[in-house]
Design a protein around this motif. Structure first.
Motif, PDB file in Angstrom:
ATOM      1  N   PRO A  62       0.819  -1.226   0.000  1.00 53.25           N
ATOM      2  CA  PRO A  62       0.000   0.000   0.000  1.00 53.25           C
ATOM      3  C   PRO A  62       0.847   1.268   0.000  1.00 53.25           C
ATOM      4  O   PRO A  62       0.492   2.240  -0.659  1.00 53.25           O
ATOM      5  CB  PRO A  62      -0.829  -0.119   1.284  1.00 53.25           C
ATOM      6  CG  PRO A  62      -0.894  -1.573   1.543  1.00 53.25           C
ATOM      7  CD  PRO A  62       0.430  -2.112   1.075  1.00 53.25           C
ATOM      8  N   GLY A  63       1.944   1.268   0.719  1.00 50.85           N
ATOM      9  CA  GLY A  63       2.824   2.442   0.729  1.00 50.85           C
ATOM     10  C   GLY A  63       3.385   2.720  -0.640  1.00 50.85           C
ATOM     11  O   GLY A  63       3.411   3.872  -1.102  1.00 50.85           O
ATOM     12  N   HIS A  64       3.812   1.663  -1.311  1.00 46.72           N
ATOM     13  CA  HIS A  64       4.364   1.808  -2.656  1.00 46.72           C
ATOM     14  C   HIS A  64       3.296   2.337  -3.620  1.00 46.72           C
ATOM     15  O   HIS A  64       3.541   3.254  -4.399  1.00 46.72           O
ATOM     16  CB  HIS A  64       4.900   0.460  -3.134  1.00 46.72           C
ATOM     17  CG  HIS A  64       5.277   0.434  -4.575  1.00 46.72           C
ATOM     18  ND1 HIS A  64       6.380   1.082  -5.059  1.00 46.72           N
ATOM     19  CD2 HIS A  64       4.678  -0.153  -5.640  1.00 46.72           C
ATOM     20  CE1 HIS A  64       6.453   0.901  -6.368  1.00 46.72           C
ATOM     21  NE2 HIS A  64       5.429   0.158  -6.742  1.00 46.72           N
ATOM     22  N   VAL A  65       2.120   1.749  -3.550  1.00 49.11           N
ATOM     23  CA  VAL A  65       1.026   2.172  -4.432  1.00 49.11           C
ATOM     24  C   VAL A  65       0.638   3.619  -4.122  1.00 49.11           C
ATOM     25  O   VAL A  65       0.414   4.422  -5.032  1.00 49.11           O
ATOM     26  CB  VAL A  65      -0.181   1.223  -4.295  1.00 49.11           C
ATOM     27  CG1 VAL A  65      -1.395   1.767  -5.027  1.00 49.11           C
ATOM     28  CG2 VAL A  65       0.174  -0.161  -4.815  1.00 49.11           C
ATOM     29  N   SER A  66       0.575   3.960  -2.840  1.00 50.87           N
ATOM     30  CA  SER A  66       0.232   5.322  -2.438  1.00 50.87           C
ATOM     31  C   SER A  66       1.255   6.315  -2.959  1.00 50.87           C
ATOM     32  O   SER A  66       0.888   7.365  -3.505  1.00 50.87           O
ATOM     33  CB  SER A  66       0.154   5.396  -0.914  1.00 50.87           C
ATOM     34  OG  SER A  66      -0.009   6.719  -0.489  1.00 50.87           O
ATOM     35  N   ASP A  67       2.524   6.008  -2.794  1.00 46.28           N
ATOM     36  CA  ASP A  67       3.583   6.900  -3.293  1.00 46.28           C
ATOM     37  C   ASP A  67       3.500   7.060  -4.804  1.00 46.28           C
ATOM     38  O   ASP A  67       3.633   8.160  -5.337  1.00 46.28           O
ATOM     39  CB  ASP A  67       4.966   6.364  -2.907  1.00 46.28           C
ATOM     40  CG  ASP A  67       5.224   6.450  -1.412  1.00 46.28           C
ATOM     41  OD1 ASP A  67       4.483   7.177  -0.720  1.00 46.28           O
ATOM     42  OD2 ASP A  67       6.166   5.787  -0.945  1.00 46.28           O
ATOM     43  N   ARG A  68       3.299   5.949  -5.495  1.00 47.73           N
ATOM     44  CA  ARG A  68       3.220   5.996  -6.959  1.00 47.73           C
ATOM     45  C   ARG A  68       2.004   6.808  -7.410  1.00 47.73           C
ATOM     46  O   ARG A  68       2.087   7.606  -8.339  1.00 47.73           O
ATOM     47  CB  ARG A  68       3.164   4.578  -7.521  1.00 47.73           C
ATOM     48  CG  ARG A  68       3.379   4.534  -9.025  1.00 47.73           C
ATOM     49  CD  ARG A  68       3.478   3.141  -9.544  1.00 47.73           C
ATOM     50  NE  ARG A  68       2.261   2.419  -9.203  1.00 47.73           N
ATOM     51  CZ  ARG A  68       2.141   1.111  -9.247  1.00 47.73           C
ATOM     52  NH1 ARG A  68       3.162   0.376  -9.595  1.00 47.73           N
ATOM     53  NH2 ARG A  68       1.017   0.517  -8.936  1.00 47.73           N
ATOM     54  N   THR A  69       0.880   6.637  -6.728  1.00 42.19           N
ATOM     55  CA  THR A  69      -0.325   7.388  -7.076  1.00 42.19           C
ATOM     56  C   THR A  69      -0.125   8.879  -6.827  1.00 42.19           C
ATOM     57  O   THR A  69      -0.526   9.714  -7.644  1.00 42.19           O
ATOM     58  CB  THR A  69      -1.533   6.866  -6.273  1.00 42.19           C
ATOM     59  OG1 THR A  69      -1.680   5.467  -6.532  1.00 42.19           O
ATOM     60  CG2 THR A  69      -2.806   7.586  -6.648  1.00 42.19           C
ATOM     61  N   ALA A  70       0.497   9.228  -5.696  1.00 43.29           N
ATOM     62  CA  ALA A  70       0.755  10.640  -5.397  1.00 43.29           C
ATOM     63  C   ALA A  70       1.671  11.253  -6.455  1.00 43.29           C
ATOM     64  O   ALA A  70       1.427  12.373  -6.923  1.00 43.29           O
ATOM     65  CB  ALA A  70       1.373  10.776  -4.011  1.00 43.29           C
ATOM     66  N   ASP A  71       2.717  10.518  -6.854  1.00 35.88           N
ATOM     67  CA  ASP A  71       3.616  11.012  -7.904  1.00 35.88           C
ATOM     68  C   ASP A  71       2.865  11.213  -9.213  1.00 35.88           C
ATOM     69  O   ASP A  71       3.065  12.215  -9.908  1.00 35.88           O
ATOM     70  CB  ASP A  71       4.783  10.040  -8.114  1.00 35.88           C
ATOM     71  CG  ASP A  71       5.742  10.011  -6.934  1.00 35.88           C
ATOM     72  OD1 ASP A  71       5.705  10.952  -6.106  1.00 35.88           O
ATOM     73  OD2 ASP A  71       6.529   9.040  -6.839  1.00 35.88           O
ATOM     74  N   THR A  72       1.991  10.279  -9.555  1.00 30.70           N
ATOM     75  CA  THR A  72       1.204  10.388 -10.783  1.00 30.70           C
ATOM     76  C   THR A  72       0.301  11.615 -10.730  1.00 30.70           C
ATOM     77  O   THR A  72       0.211  12.368 -11.706  1.00 30.70           O
ATOM     78  CB  THR A  72       0.359   9.116 -10.999  1.00 30.70           C
ATOM     79  OG1 THR A  72       1.227   7.987 -11.052  1.00 30.70           O
ATOM     80  CG2 THR A  72      -0.445   9.188 -12.276  1.00 30.70           C
ATOM     81  N   LEU A  73      -0.352  11.810  -9.584  1.00 33.16           N
ATOM     82  CA  LEU A  73      -1.222  12.982  -9.450  1.00 33.16           C
ATOM     83  C   LEU A  73      -0.422  14.275  -9.557  1.00 33.16           C
ATOM     84  O   LEU A  73      -0.855  15.227 -10.219  1.00 33.16           O
ATOM     85  CB  LEU A  73      -1.967  12.943  -8.113  1.00 33.16           C
ATOM     86  CG  LEU A  73      -3.111  11.949  -8.006  1.00 33.16           C
ATOM     87  CD1 LEU A  73      -3.644  11.902  -6.575  1.00 33.16           C
ATOM     88  CD2 LEU A  73      -4.219  12.306  -8.971  1.00 33.16           C
ATOM     89  N   GLU A  74       0.725  14.335  -8.925  1.00 33.13           N
ATOM     90  CA  GLU A  74       1.563  15.538  -9.012  1.00 33.13           C
ATOM     91  C   GLU A  74       1.976  15.805 -10.454  1.00 33.13           C
ATOM     92  O   GLU A  74       1.934  16.949 -10.916  1.00 33.13           O
ATOM     93  CB  GLU A  74       2.804  15.380  -8.131  1.00 33.13           C
ATOM     94  CG  GLU A  74       2.523  15.496  -6.655  1.00 33.13           C
ATOM     95  CD  GLU A  74       3.749  15.253  -5.801  1.00 33.13           C
ATOM     96  OE1 GLU A  74       4.852  14.996  -6.355  1.00 33.13           O
ATOM     97  OE2 GLU A  74       3.616  15.313  -4.570  1.00 33.13           O
ATOM     98  N   ASN A  75       2.349  14.749 -11.170  1.00 32.20           N
ATOM     99  CA  ASN A  75       2.739  14.915 -12.575  1.00 32.20           C
ATOM    100  C   ASN A  75       1.564  15.390 -13.425  1.00 32.20           C
ATOM    101  O   ASN A  75       1.731  16.248 -14.295  1.00 32.20           O
ATOM    102  CB  ASN A  75       3.308  13.613 -13.130  1.00 32.20           C
ATOM    103  CG  ASN A  75       4.681  13.305 -12.567  1.00 32.20           C
ATOM    104  OD1 ASN A  75       5.396  14.202 -12.140  1.00 32.20           O
ATOM    105  ND2 ASN A  75       5.041  12.031 -12.556  1.00 32.20           N
ATOM    106  N   GLU A  76       0.377  14.850 -13.170  1.00 32.34           N
ATOM    107  CA  GLU A  76      -0.799  15.278 -13.923  1.00 32.34           C
ATOM    108  C   GLU A  76      -1.117  16.749 -13.652  1.00 32.34           C
ATOM    109  O   GLU A  76      -1.485  17.489 -14.571  1.00 32.34           O
ATOM    110  CB  GLU A  76      -1.998  14.399 -13.577  1.00 32.34           C
ATOM    111  CG  GLU A  76      -1.917  13.004 -14.165  1.00 32.34           C
ATOM    112  CD  GLU A  76      -3.100  12.132 -13.778  1.00 32.34           C
ATOM    113  OE1 GLU A  76      -4.103  12.647 -13.224  1.00 32.34           O
ATOM    114  OE2 GLU A  76      -3.021  10.919 -14.032  1.00 32.34           O
TER     115      GLU A  76
END
Length: 124
Positions: A62-76
């Motif tokens: 979950p931490g990995h997925v959360s970090d990846r999702t946050a990075d994706t949102l920031e990039n978007e």
């Protein structure tokens, strides 16, 4: 025919070797029980390793997925801001400088809230 030539009294008086129950029954049973116990010990150790590995993987996931999702949102959001700037919606004029910094602050606050919400949802 050899038994026929021996007198019956000799055959009846003959002693037979005693049955070695230790070698024929007890020792093989003990060896099998020891082998079963060793197998169960190894199996339990393997299962414990598997459970620990699976727990570590599932706790980290979950931490990995959360970090990846946050990075994706920031990039978007960055892409969206660049697109707005290219389209002239986000003008770089001095009068809108405070407006831009306020918008930027709101965006940073929004991203922080999203990260916190993701962390809460994933149990971090």
């Amino acid at each position: 025919s050899m038994a026929a030539s021996r007198p019956m009294s000799d055959v009846l008086s003959e002693t037979f070797p005693s049955f070695d129950h230790q070698a024929k029954v007890a020792a093989p049973f003990d060896n099998e029980a020891k082998r079963d116990a060793e197998f169960l010990r190894k199996l339990n150790a393997m299962l414990l390793d598997l459970i620990v590995d699976f727990h570590a993987w599932s706790a980290a996931r979950p931490g990995h997925v959360s970090d990846r999702t946050a990075d994706t949102l920031e990039n978007e959001v960055k892409v969206l801001m660049e697109t707005e700037k290219e389209q002239g919606r986000c003008s770089p004029s001095p009068s809108s400088s405070s407006s831009r910094s306020l918008t930027r602050q709101r965006l940073n606050d929004f991203i922080t809230r999203i990260k916190l919400a993701l962390a809460a949802l994933t149990g971090l």
